[in-house]
Design an enzyme around this catalytic site. Structure first.
Site, mmCIF file in Angstrom:
data_model
loop_
_atom_site.group_PDB
_atom_site.id
_atom_site.type_symbol
_atom_site.label_atom_id
_atom_site.label_comp_id
_atom_site.label_asym_id
_atom_site.label_seq_id
_atom_site.Cartn_x
_atom_site.Cartn_y
_atom_site.Cartn_z
ATOM 1 N N GLU A 1 7.772 2.327 14.432
ATOM 2 C CA GLU A 1 8.538 2.967 13.367
ATOM 3 C C GLU A 1 8.460 4.471 13.609
ATOM 4 O O GLU A 1 7.527 4.964 14.258
ATOM 5 C CB GLU A 1 7.979 2.584 11.990
ATOM 6 C CG GLU A 1 8.258 1.117 11.724
ATOM 7 C CD GLU A 1 8.027 0.645 10.303
ATOM 8 O OE1 GLU A 1 7.070 1.095 9.662
ATOM 9 O OE2 GLU A 1 8.818 -0.210 9.859
ATOM 10 N N ASN B 1 0.801 -1.237 0.000
ATOM 11 C CA ASN B 1 0.000 0.000 0.000
ATOM 12 C C ASN B 1 0.832 1.284 0.000
ATOM 13 O O ASN B 1 0.364 2.314 -0.472
ATOM 14 C CB ASN B 1 -1.010 -0.005 1.157
ATOM 15 C CG ASN B 1 -0.362 -0.132 2.506
ATOM 16 O OD1 ASN B 1 0.787 -0.560 2.625
ATOM 17 N ND2 ASN B 1 -1.084 0.237 3.536
ATOM 18 N N CYS C 1 -3.462 0.847 6.691
ATOM 19 C CA CYS C 1 -3.527 0.048 7.928
ATOM 20 C C CYS C 1 -4.203 0.795 9.072
ATOM 21 O O CYS C 1 -4.941 0.213 9.858
ATOM 22 C CB CYS C 1 -2.121 -0.328 8.339
ATOM 23 S SG CYS C 1 -1.025 1.109 8.403
ATOM 24 N N GLU D 1 -10.858 -6.353 8.940
ATOM 25 C CA GLU D 1 -10.167 -5.320 8.149
ATOM 26 C C GLU D 1 -10.520 -5.532 6.675
ATOM 27 O O GLU D 1 -10.221 -6.584 6.105
ATOM 28 C CB GLU D 1 -8.647 -5.440 8.358
ATOM 29 C CG GLU D 1 -7.873 -4.339 7.667
ATOM 30 C CD GLU D 1 -6.361 -4.526 7.740
ATOM 31 O OE1 GLU D 1 -5.883 -5.652 7.509
ATOM 32 O OE2 GLU D 1 -5.664 -3.528 8.014
ATOM 33 N N SER E 1 0.067 -8.128 6.888
ATOM 34 C CA SER E 1 -1.142 -8.589 7.579
ATOM 35 C C SER E 1 -0.808 -9.333 8.877
ATOM 36 O O SER E 1 0.326 -9.809 9.065
ATOM 37 C CB SER E 1 -1.921 -9.522 6.651
ATOM 38 O OG SER E 1 -1.122 -10.648 6.369
ATOM 39 N N VAL E 2 -1.801 -9.493 9.718
ATOM 40 C CA VAL E 2 -1.600 -10.194 10.996
ATOM 41 C C VAL E 2 -1.172 -11.651 10.761
ATOM 42 O O VAL E 2 -0.177 -12.102 11.365
ATOM 43 C CB VAL E 2 -2.866 -10.107 11.883
ATOM 44 C CG1 VAL E 2 -2.719 -10.972 13.131
ATOM 45 C CG2 VAL E 2 -3.152 -8.657 12.264
ATOM 46 N N PRO E 3 -1.862 -12.415 9.893
ATOM 47 C CA PRO E 3 -1.443 -13.821 9.738
ATOM 48 C C PRO E 3 0.003 -13.957 9.268
ATOM 49 O O PRO E 3 0.734 -14.826 9.756
ATOM 50 C CB PRO E 3 -2.412 -14.383 8.685
ATOM 51 C CG PRO E 3 -3.582 -13.449 8.683
ATOM 52 C CD PRO E 3 -3.079 -12.108 9.110
ATOM 53 N N GLU F 1 4.557 -4.363 11.963
ATOM 54 C CA GLU F 1 3.558 -3.322 11.703
ATOM 55 C C GLU F 1 2.412 -4.001 10.980
ATOM 56 O O GLU F 1 2.489 -4.268 9.777
ATOM 57 C CB GLU F 1 4.164 -2.212 10.828
ATOM 58 C CG GLU F 1 5.225 -1.386 11.513
ATOM 59 C CD GLU F 1 4.673 -0.437 12.569
ATOM 60 O OE1 GLU F 1 3.437 -0.294 12.661
ATOM 61 O OE2 GLU F 1 5.469 0.143 13.313
HETATM 62 N N1 LIG Z 1 0.860 -1.302 10.562
HETATM 63 C C1 LIG Z 1 1.400 -0.840 9.458
HETATM 64 O O1 LIG Z 1 2.275 0.024 9.471
HETATM 65 C C2 LIG Z 1 0.932 -1.360 8.121
HETATM 66 C C3 LIG Z 1 1.236 -0.633 6.975
HETATM 67 C C4 LIG Z 1 0.794 -1.109 5.744
HETATM 68 C C5 LIG Z 1 0.064 -2.293 5.654
HETATM 69 N N2 LIG Z 1 -0.235 -2.969 6.778
HETATM 70 C C6 LIG Z 1 -1.052 -4.196 6.703
HETATM 71 O O2 LIG Z 1 -0.658 -4.985 5.591
HETATM 72 C C7 LIG Z 1 -1.753 -5.727 5.079
HETATM 73 C C8 LIG Z 1 -1.833 -5.566 3.583
HETATM 74 O O3 LIG Z 1 -0.621 -5.829 2.988
HETATM 75 P P1 LIG Z 1 -0.262 -7.198 2.241
HETATM 76 O O4 LIG Z 1 -1.500 -7.782 1.642
HETATM 77 O O5 LIG Z 1 0.914 -6.945 1.370
HETATM 78 O O6 LIG Z 1 0.177 -8.128 3.473
HETATM 79 P P2 LIG Z 1 0.788 -9.602 3.442
HETATM 80 O O7 LIG Z 1 0.922 -10.001 4.853
HETATM 81 O O8 LIG Z 1 0.048 -10.468 2.517
HETATM 82 O O9 LIG Z 1 2.239 -9.423 2.781
HETATM 83 C C9 LIG Z 1 3.189 -8.537 3.304
HETATM 84 C C10 LIG Z 1 4.580 -8.969 2.868
HETATM 85 O O10 LIG Z 1 4.887 -10.221 3.451
HETATM 86 C C11 LIG Z 1 5.391 -11.108 2.459
HETATM 87 N N3 LIG Z 1 5.088 -12.462 2.887
HETATM 88 C C12 LIG Z 1 3.910 -13.150 2.735
HETATM 89 N N4 LIG Z 1 4.016 -14.369 3.295
HETATM 90 C C13 LIG Z 1 5.258 -14.454 3.821
HETATM 91 C C14 LIG Z 1 5.960 -15.477 4.532
HETATM 92 N N5 LIG Z 1 5.395 -16.650 4.820
HETATM 93 N N6 LIG Z 1 7.238 -15.233 4.919
HETATM 94 C C15 LIG Z 1 7.810 -14.036 4.660
HETATM 95 N N7 LIG Z 1 7.208 -13.045 3.976
HETATM 96 C C16 LIG Z 1 5.940 -13.245 3.565
HETATM 97 C C17 LIG Z 1 4.682 -10.645 1.208
HETATM 98 O O11 LIG Z 1 5.344 -11.115 0.051
HETATM 99 C C18 LIG Z 1 4.744 -9.148 1.370
HETATM 100 O O12 LIG Z 1 6.004 -8.647 0.991
HETATM 101 C C19 LIG Z 1 -2.969 -5.175 5.801
HETATM 102 O O13 LIG Z 1 -3.359 -6.056 6.809
HETATM 103 C C20 LIG Z 1 -2.472 -3.878 6.398
HETATM 104 O O14 LIG Z 1 -3.181 -3.451 7.523
HETATM 105 C C21 LIG Z 1 0.192 -2.534 8.006
HETATM 106 C C1 LIG Z 2 0.585 7.972 5.929
HETATM 107 N N1 LIG Z 2 -0.531 7.158 6.376
HETATM 108 C C2 LIG Z 2 -1.664 7.416 5.514
HETATM 109 C C3 LIG Z 2 -0.929 7.480 7.715
HETATM 110 C C4 LIG Z 2 -0.195 5.748 6.234
HETATM 111 C C5 LIG Z 2 0.570 5.076 7.290
HETATM 112 C C6 LIG Z 2 1.078 3.703 6.838
HETATM 113 C C7 LIG Z 2 0.041 2.627 6.883
HETATM 114 O O1 LIG Z 2 -0.456 2.025 5.973
#
Ligand SMILES: NC(=O)c1ccc[n+]([C@@H]2O[C@H](COP(=O)([O-])OP(=O)(O)OC[C@H]3O[C@@H](n4cnc5c(N)ncnc54)[C@H](O)[C@@H]3O)[C@@H](O)[C@H]2O)c1
Ligand SMILES: C[N+](C)(C)CCCC=O
Length: 518
Positions: free
Chosen positions: A492, A181, A312, A415, A257-259, A278
């Site tokens: 972060e 994202n 997120c 989410e 993502s959480v998982p 994160e």
């Molecule tokens: N808290 C934060 O700062 C923040 C910021 C942005 C996105 N997010 C979260 O991210 C999610 C969306 O992003 P997404 O769909 O790319 O998430 P995702 O968990 O599917 O993938 C994230 C990254 O992990 C990698 N990955 C997947 N499986 C893996 C494994 N088994 N081992 C190592 N790496 C692996 C993916 O290739 C990707 O680079 C949402 O849940 C969102 O809330 C959180």
């Molecule tokens: C700059 N924002 C919009 C707060 C994004 C923070 C990073 C999370 O996805």
């Protein structure tokens, strides 16, 4: 509009080089054929013959490039490169590291438009937002460059003139794994504190958005970073898992993502490696009847529709005090319907395309589910096909406001990660606090009220890592960002993040004789 870059109009398909060509950039006109892996100072093609994956341009659905996932051999090479850069980099003074980081920030500034355009082409968000993301990346690097020379230990006086001191030392090779994202911004938010503390990094972007992290790698290299200091390996979970398990990796910083975060933590635990996680959110935004309603409406839009809702920290559970619900909803719907959806490269566009077809389908199915569970769609929630023919296969939808929501509905519990706002009504402060906190997640929360005492009382009780009073979704790099509960571990941004990219060594110094018991 003339551009120098790795992006090229699709026909003719010449093999581009970074320094080649000056072309026009418009949606549907870009093909990327340059390698997207980068280690030991230059772009690399994958040597292992593994299947390539298509990467799409969200605005048009056109194939943008082919991803070459890295296997064990390439991951090894990248980690080796990082390890050899770590030696000289970690021996530099903070001031020396800062000089290089500041130069990188200048380079980002001078290439702001190109980077933002490539982010748009790969991610689908509007150019207006992409520019702000590039700015946030630059500011983060500037901020940690400023902190690099302040990293220091402590002197502790002990009996008999003896003393101890602590040294703040880097961890070694840090791995960054990012979500799709905020591709460029996430790479900077991870690398800036890591490098400032004297570490090297191997970064793996999401396979959905592989394009811009490699630009950051080129920029660090051009700024004078030692070869191998910041490397990019492309791939999905297999590549990510190789990185997490690698014996020469000392830390994993993950956004996603959480998982997946749970899996990362499990893998890192095998080597007792520290993690920063994160993760996702389902954050509450509470609007009291004494709010400045104009600002509350603006806040709700900012809390839900940035980056096509794929944020997120979004405040997707909007709790509105019953007395102002009708007025609030009327205004929010009016402004949501006025959001200009379309070609993300146009200045007038406020909402571009979702990142992928599967993501679009997933978000639309959440809207269908919400209807089945009794929510009312006040606006949006449908696939959108722009009038420009080249955009007809893009991944657009109309931003959606749901009302008549209840806390047990899927749209309120899960989410969604798309432009879908769920509006709920409440009567008392105590009631809304209990409902707002009734989730396993805790990334962010917001409150709108003119009552300053109430604002602080409510925020104190909200179980979330980032709380906003009378605003939402602002993330200045000077302040920490991260989650409570299942939304993550570590932070972060802000000063505290140096603690997550460094370790303390304690040194005891005896000034007298050894007092032996034997
Ligand atoms: N808290 C934060 O700062 C923040 C910021 C942005 C996105 N997010 C979260 O991210 C999610 C969306 O992003 P997404 O769909 O790319 O998430 P995702 O968990 O599917 O993938 C994230 C990254 O992990 C990698 N990955 C997947 N499986 C893996 C494994 N088994 N081992 C190592 N790496 C692996 C993916 O290739 C990707 O680079 C949402 O849940 C969102 O809330 C959180
Ligand atoms: C700059 N924002 C919009 C707060 C994004 C923070 C990073 C999370 O996805």
């Amino acid at each position: 509009m003339l551009r120098r870059f790795l992006a090229f109009p699709s026909r003719p398909k010449t093999a581009p080089t970074v320094s080649a060509a000056v072309r026009c950039l418009s949606s549907g006109s870009v093909d990327i054929t340059v390698p997207l892996n980068f280690w030991a100072g230059r772009r690399r093609t994958s040597q292992e013959s593994r299947e390539k994956e298509n990467v799409y341009e969200p605005a048009t659905g056109h194939v943008l490039c082919q991803l070459e996932p890295c296997g064990r051999e390439e991951v090894d090479q990248a980690v080796k490169a990082a390890k050899s850069a770590f030696g000289p980099w970690s021996k530099m003074s903070g001031m020396e590291r800062a000089r290089i980081m500041i130069e990188a920030a200048h380079l980002i500034e001078s290439r702001r438009e190109e980077i933002a355009e490539m982010e748009v082409v790969n991610n689908g968000k509007s150019i207006t937002e992409a520019r702000l993301d590039v700015d946030s990346a630059r500011l983060c690097i500037e901020y940690y460059a400023g902190l690099a020379s302040t990293l220091a230990g402590q002197h502790v006086q002990l009996p008999g003139g003896s003393f101890a001191y602590t040294r703040r030392e880097p961890l070694g090779v840090c791995v960054g794994i990012g979500a799709w994202n905020y591709p460029f911004q996430i790479a900077a938010w991870k690398s800036a504190p890591a490098l400032a503390c004297g570490n090297a990094m191997v970064y793996k972007p999401s396979p959905v958005t592989p394009v811009t992290a490699v630009l950051l790698a080129e920029i660090y290299a051009k700024a004078g970073a030692p070869e191998g200091l910041f490397n990019v390996v492309q791939g999905g979970q297999e590549t990510g898992s190789l990185l997490c398990h690698h014996p020469d990796v000392d830390k994993v910083s993950f956004t996603g993502s959480v998982p997946t975060g749970q899996k990362i933590m499990e893998m890192a635990s095998k080597g007792v490696k520290p993690v920063t996680l994160e993760l996702g959110g389902k954050s509450p935004l509470i609007i009291f009847k004494d709010s400045d309603l104009e600002n509350a409406v603006r806040g709700a839009l900012m809390a839900n529709f940035l980056s096509q809702g794929q944020v997120c920290s979004n405040g997707t559970r909007v709790y509105v005090q019953k007395d102002v619900l009708a007025e609030f909803v009327e205004e929010v719907v009016k402004r949501t319907q006025a959001i200009a959806i379309g070609d993300p490269l146009l200045e007038s566009t406020r909402m571009g395309a979702l990142v992928s077809r599967p993501q679009l389908d997933k978000v639309l199915s959440f809207v269908e589910q919400a209807k089945k569970e009794g929510a009312t769609v006040l606006c949006g929630g449908e696939r959108f096909v722009p009038s420009d023919p080249k955009l007809k296969s893009g991944y657009y939808m109309t931003p959606c406001v749901l009302s008549d929501c209840t806390d047990d509905m899927t749209c309120v519990r899960d989410e969604i990660f798309g432009p879908v706002m769920s509006v709920l009504s409440f009567e008392t402060e105590q009631e809304v606090l209990q409902r707002a906190n009734n989730t396993t997640l805790g990334l962010a929360a917001g409150v709108f009220t003119r009552d300053v005492t109430r604002a602080h009382r409510v925020v104190e009780q909200l179980k979330a890592g980032s709380c906003f009073i009378n605003n939402y979704n602002i993330t200045p790099v000077e302040v920490p960002f991260g989650g409570f509960k299942m939304s993550g571990i570590g932070r972060e941004n802000g000063q505290v993040t140096v603690e997550f990219y460094s370790q303390l060594k304690t040194v005891f110094v005896e000034m007298g004789d050894v007092d032996s018991l034997f």
